[in-house]
Design an enzyme around this catalytic site. Structure first.
Site, PDB file in Angstrom:
ATOM      1  N   ARG A 147       0.841  -1.201   0.000  1.00 40.52           N
ATOM      2  CA  ARG A 147       0.000   0.000   0.000  1.00 40.52           C
ATOM      3  C   ARG A 147       0.876   1.250   0.000  1.00 40.52           C
ATOM      4  O   ARG A 147       1.799   1.369   0.803  1.00 40.52           O
ATOM      5  CB  ARG A 147      -0.897   0.009   1.242  1.00 40.52           C
ATOM      6  N   ARG A 188     -10.062  20.688   8.449  1.00 34.77           N
ATOM      7  CA  ARG A 188      -9.239  21.100   9.585  1.00 34.77           C
ATOM      8  C   ARG A 188      -9.571  22.522  10.021  1.00 34.77           C
ATOM      9  O   ARG A 188      -9.990  23.346   9.204  1.00 34.77           O
ATOM     10  CB  ARG A 188      -7.746  21.025   9.223  1.00 34.77           C
ATOM     11  N   LYS A 330     -12.947   2.850   1.255  1.00 32.57           N
ATOM     12  CA  LYS A 330     -12.598   2.830   2.673  1.00 32.57           C
ATOM     13  C   LYS A 330     -13.832   3.261   3.476  1.00 32.57           C
ATOM     14  O   LYS A 330     -14.317   4.375   3.327  1.00 32.57           O
ATOM     15  CB  LYS A 330     -11.428   3.773   2.935  1.00 32.57           C
ATOM     16  N   THR A 388      -5.947  -0.888  10.207  1.00 29.19           N
ATOM     17  CA  THR A 388      -5.704   0.134  11.224  1.00 29.19           C
ATOM     18  C   THR A 388      -5.491  -0.451  12.621  1.00 29.19           C
ATOM     19  O   THR A 388      -6.362  -1.143  13.156  1.00 29.19           O
ATOM     20  CB  THR A 388      -6.839   1.182  11.292  1.00 29.19           C
TER      21      THR A 388
END
Length: 602
Positions: A147, A188, A330, A388
């Site tokens: 990946r 953000r 995802k 993860t």
């Protein structure tokens, strides 16, 4: 024969390496004692040899490139050289790893048969693993697909990594998958005038579009799409959920909030809005450029981050084309979980991205969602990756926690096609150990009879007339005790459908393009082959043309691959299936062939 002299350090090194090899194939506990002895001579890192199985214990003989016993031999060869240098000079760890990787470069894994793990390993490439030597070491340790995370690094550096992986492919005459992970939209807050602030519970805090630097009362949020989706009562999560705000009042360019969960807030921290579907694309302009770069480099999979709905997949597919790369969604937002069935239909695979998913959902919900996603993808017959924090502690430790080992094992028991390493292999201190640990867990689970029962009863496959031969091939291979199932495929669909059946036999997928073979790198139980061997010496998959189909050529190729890759021996039976032109759509051939009894394994 060349003469040579053996120095005392070299003699000690060779003796210790021989001892490791012997005990690795007999008593793992004794192997650990020998490892400790080598460490006293200055070797700082040794592979966990307790993972090695004896050939007699294997249910069947596995693929050369993915051979775990051959990798144990590679580790022993590697350590012999390391010990010699370590005794003389005691170099630091990076130097040791570089020397170790260079030693396996000339090792031929096809010399030794071994077990073939069905669950695949996807490893993230980063500063700790982006050299050819480290990529080679990770692949020999068990990685099936690499990946590349486009949240970090430049196109130039990623191009070098892709080229290194392709060079590794060429060296070992194999098929290795590459997954390009697009960053996705990052929401953000802005900057603060006097550095980080501390938000107190019950305090009022304003988010707005002003360009002024933030303070204890407000901060910039340069995302009008967020304000457009807010209503009073909406929750906002900042800095991966460490701070939680509740919207009291809002407008097109501001939101007045109350601090529900207090905490420290620094500049440029992320913002999550778990309760609404934001009116934004899953791709930024950067993502579009990155996707086109990936298409140019010929990557095999693209992972789309922060998917919210099925239409996000369509947007990426329209950009790169239908046959450029497989698309993996995802799942990391509640909106995606709500639209899961439609997303599963639109994509080629799914990644359970538990990092951001664990921020936007309550932590106790993540295991339930993970099991739901894995079950659904098994039913539809598409690869699913669990990712993860699987071995998070191995970023700084050579061994995992027991909870992490259980986490990996549970994903395998659920039926995941692949499990993923993130920072463990990208930036950790022990990338090789992380891969070997994950491989050890895979082997342990797959050797458990309970796992076999779960795989046989874990999913409900809707029968399709064009795939009628597929379950028949699986049953036939079991009933006649065939060594392997062989299928020939153009796009990989038949091989993927065989993977869905979860057969106990390895699936040799003969693809007439390297592209198709690489895409199967994340499919459970599939050993993809493009070129069986040197075209000057035998038939290659390129010669299996559907425009000029010859079944005898397919049979010859199947026998050659099975023998050369140690997946079958003289006199063994193979089940062959696939699509023959002129017949009905889908798998329309089912044959049993016998390996020549007088043919020796090379």
């Amino acid at each position: 024969m060349r003469s040579c002299s053996i120095t005392a350090p070299l003699f000690i090194s060779l003796m210790l390496s021989t001892a490791i090899l012997f005990v690795a194939l007999s008593e793992p506990a004794h192997a650990q004692n020998v490892q400790a002895s080598m460490q006293r001579f200055g070797v700082q890192r040794l592979p966990a040899l307790s993972r090695v199985a004896t050939p007699a214990s294997l249910p069947w003989r596995g693929a050369a490139q993915n051979s775990r016993i051959s990798r144990a031999f590679a580790s022993v060869t590697e350590q012999s050289s390391i010990a010699t240098d370590a005794i003389a000079a005691r170099p630091d760890r990076p130097t040791l790893e570089k020397k170790a990787s260079s030693q396996v470069a000339n090792f031929d894994p096809s010399r030794f048969p071994g077990p073939f793990s069905k669950t695949k390993i996807l490893a993230t490439v980063g500063p700790a693993s982006d050299t050819f030597e480290m990529l080679e070491s990770l692949w020999l340790a068990g990685v099936d697909c690499f990946r590349i995370n486009l949240s970090h690094g430049s196109h130039e550096r990623h191009r070098e990594v892709v080229n290194s992986i392709r060079a590794l492919e060429e060296k070992y005459q194999c098929s290795i998958g590459i997954l390009l992970d697009l960053q996705g939209p990052k929401l953000r807050v802005g900057k603060f005038k006097d550095g980080p602030i501390m938000l107190q519970k019950g305090a009022t805090f304003r988010l707005d579009m002003s360009d002024e630097l933030g303070d204890i009362n407000r901060v910039t949020l340069p995302h009008p799409e967020i304000f457009a989706a807010l209503v009073p009562g909406t929750s906002l999560l900042l800095d991966d959920g460490k701070v939680k705000l509740k919207v009291v009042d809002c407008g097109p360019d501001f939101a007045e909030t109350e601090v529900v969960v207090p905490g420290k807030l620094s500049e440029r921290k992320g913002v999550n809005v778990p309760e609404v579907t934001l009116p934004i694309s899953a791709m930024t302009e950067k993502d579009k450029k990155d996707a086109l770069f990936g298409a140019e480099m010929g990557v095999d999979w693209m992972a789309l981050s922060f998917v919210q709905k099925a239409e996000d997949i369509t947007e990426l597919r329209n950009l790169i084309g239908d046959d450029t790369a497989k698309i993996m969604a995802k799942i990391e937002k509640p909106a995606a979980v709500a639209d899961l069935d439609r997303i599963a239909e639109a994509v080629d695979g799914i990644m359970v991205a538990r990092g951001d998913l664990g921020v936007e959902l309550s932590p106790h919900q993540v295991p339930v969602v993970q099991k739901r996603i894995v079950s659904l993808m098994r039913k539809v017959g598409k690869p699913v990756v669990v990712a993860t924090q699987m071995l998070e502690s191995m970023i700084t430790s050579p061994t995992p926690t027991r909870a992490e080992a259980n986490d990996v094992a549970n994903a395998i028991y659920d039926g995941a096609d692949a499990v993923m390493l993130s920072a463990e292999s990208a930036a950790g201190q022990y990338p090789i150990e992380a891969v070997t640990t994950m491989e050890s867990i895979i082997k342990e689970v797959e050797g458990n009879p309970e796992y076999r029962i779960r795989m046989e009863s874990g999913s409900s496959i809707t029968p399709v007339p064009q795939d009628a031969m597929i379950p028949a091939a699986r049953a036939l291979a079991r009933n006649i005790n065939a060594s392997a199932i062989v299928c020939f495929t153009t796009w990989g669909r038949i091989a993927q459908r065989l993977s869905q059946e979860r057969s106990t036999r390895p699936i040799i997928a003969l693809a007439n393009t390297q592209k198709a073979a690489r895409r199967l790198a994340l499919s459970w139980g599939v050993y993809p082959i493009h070129t069986a061997c040197n075209p000057d010496e035998c038939v290659s998959a390129d010669q299996v043309s559907y425009d000029n189909f010859d079944f005898d050529t397919v049979i010859e190729l199947a026998r050659d691959v099975a023998l050369k890759k140690r997946l079958a021996g003289p006199g063994d039976l193979l089940v062959v299936t696939g699509w023959q032109p002129g017949g009905v759509t889908g798998a329309n051939i089912l044959r049993v062939i016998e390996m020549p009894k007088d043919q020796r394994t090379p």
